[in-house]
Scaffold this active site. Structure first.
Site, PDB file in Angstrom:
ATOM      1  N   LEU A  95       0.821  -1.215   0.000  1.00 58.38           N
ATOM      2  CA  LEU A  95       0.000   0.000   0.000  1.00 58.38           C
ATOM      3  C   LEU A  95       0.857   1.269   0.000  1.00 58.38           C
ATOM      4  O   LEU A  95       1.803   1.377   0.776  1.00 58.38           O
ATOM      5  CB  LEU A  95      -0.897  -0.019   1.250  1.00 58.38           C
ATOM      6  CG  LEU A  95      -1.672   1.261   1.592  1.00 58.38           C
ATOM      7  CD1 LEU A  95      -2.664   1.624   0.501  1.00 58.38           C
ATOM      8  CD2 LEU A  95      -2.385   1.098   2.936  1.00 58.38           C
ATOM      9  N   HIS A  96       0.524   2.206  -0.861  1.00 57.87           N
ATOM     10  CA  HIS A  96       1.220   3.495  -0.849  1.00 57.87           C
ATOM     11  C   HIS A  96       0.297   4.580  -1.376  1.00 57.87           C
ATOM     12  O   HIS A  96      -0.430   4.374  -2.347  1.00 57.87           O
ATOM     13  CB  HIS A  96       2.523   3.445  -1.659  1.00 57.87           C
ATOM     14  CG  HIS A  96       2.380   2.899  -3.040  1.00 57.87           C
ATOM     15  ND1 HIS A  96       2.138   1.565  -3.307  1.00 57.87           N
ATOM     16  CD2 HIS A  96       2.423   3.515  -4.241  1.00 57.87           C
ATOM     17  CE1 HIS A  96       2.047   1.388  -4.604  1.00 57.87           C
ATOM     18  NE2 HIS A  96       2.210   2.557  -5.204  1.00 57.87           N
ATOM     19  N   VAL A  97       0.320   5.700  -0.713  1.00 55.58           N
ATOM     20  CA  VAL A  97      -0.449   6.872  -1.122  1.00 55.58           C
ATOM     21  C   VAL A  97       0.528   7.841  -1.773  1.00 55.58           C
ATOM     22  O   VAL A  97       1.499   8.255  -1.140  1.00 55.58           O
ATOM     23  CB  VAL A  97      -1.090   7.581   0.091  1.00 55.58           C
ATOM     24  CG1 VAL A  97      -1.951   8.762  -0.371  1.00 55.58           C
ATOM     25  CG2 VAL A  97      -1.891   6.613   0.943  1.00 55.58           C
ATOM     26  N   TYR A 121       6.327   3.272 -11.935  1.00 55.11           N
ATOM     27  CA  TYR A 121       6.594   2.006 -11.246  1.00 55.11           C
ATOM     28  C   TYR A 121       7.679   1.188 -11.916  1.00 55.11           C
ATOM     29  O   TYR A 121       8.638   0.773 -11.286  1.00 55.11           O
ATOM     30  CB  TYR A 121       5.332   1.148 -11.183  1.00 55.11           C
ATOM     31  CG  TYR A 121       4.320   1.682 -10.235  1.00 55.11           C
ATOM     32  CD1 TYR A 121       4.576   1.690  -8.875  1.00 55.11           C
ATOM     33  CD2 TYR A 121       3.116   2.177 -10.685  1.00 55.11           C
ATOM     34  CE1 TYR A 121       3.645   2.186  -7.990  1.00 55.11           C
ATOM     35  CE2 TYR A 121       2.184   2.673  -9.811  1.00 55.11           C
ATOM     36  CZ  TYR A 121       2.450   2.676  -8.461  1.00 55.11           C
ATOM     37  OH  TYR A 121       1.533   3.169  -7.596  1.00 55.11           O
TER      38      TYR A 121
END
Ligand code: ZN
Length: 157
Positions: A95-97, A121
């Site tokens: 998970l990353h914001v 990415y």
């Protein structure tokens, strides 16, 4: 988790703020100046498995980190983005914001950041196509952000 860049000890070179369960890291290949990520310390794939308390902590922490970035980068606005699941374009299963500070007129259209993070990415993980910051550029930015974070009480061990 093995092979996860956000679980690697190297991630600590990019950390500039932390809460009990989350870290703020500077993106080694920012799509725009100030592009940072909020990640859980533990390897968690989806935002939906966070407890209510963790979800609250993450949101409040992301808000404080955003204020810090807007101040340092003298921004006019920002984007927050989460890709949750492969169907949504999540290519890194931790998970990353994304927090992307914005300036008026920084891209031809305000929404043009989205394809940039999708390309980001593959480039973070396995290529040098996007220009990465050098170690010294990265250290300079992270040191500056750590100083600001510590003044805001956002850097504790
Ligand atoms: Zn991980």
């Amino acid at each position: 988790m093995k092979n996860c860049p956000f679980c690697s000890p190297d991630v600590h070179n990019s950390v500039f703020a932390r809460s009990d369960n989350f870290l703020a890291i500077y993106n080694i290949a920012p799509v725009l100046p100030g592009h940072s990520l909020i990640i859980p310390k533990k390897h968690i794939e989806s935002i939906l498995v966070l407890t209510e308390a963790e979800m609250l902590e993450m949101t409040l922490f992301a808000g404080k980190v955003t204020r810090l970035l807007l101040h340092v980068f003298k921004s006019d606005g920002f984007n927050w983005s989460i890709q949750d699941s492969e169907a949504a374009g999540q290519s890194l299963a931790h998970l990353h914001v994304h927090i992307i500070p914005r300036l008026n007129g920084d891209l031809p259209k305000p929404g043009d950041w989205y394809p940039l993070i999708q390309n980001n990415y593959s480039e973070i993980l396995d290529s040098q196509k996007r220009q990465r910051l050098s170690i010294s550029q990265m250290q300079k930015i992270v040191t500056c952000l750590r100083e600001e974070a510590s003044q805001m009480g956002l850097f504790h061990n």
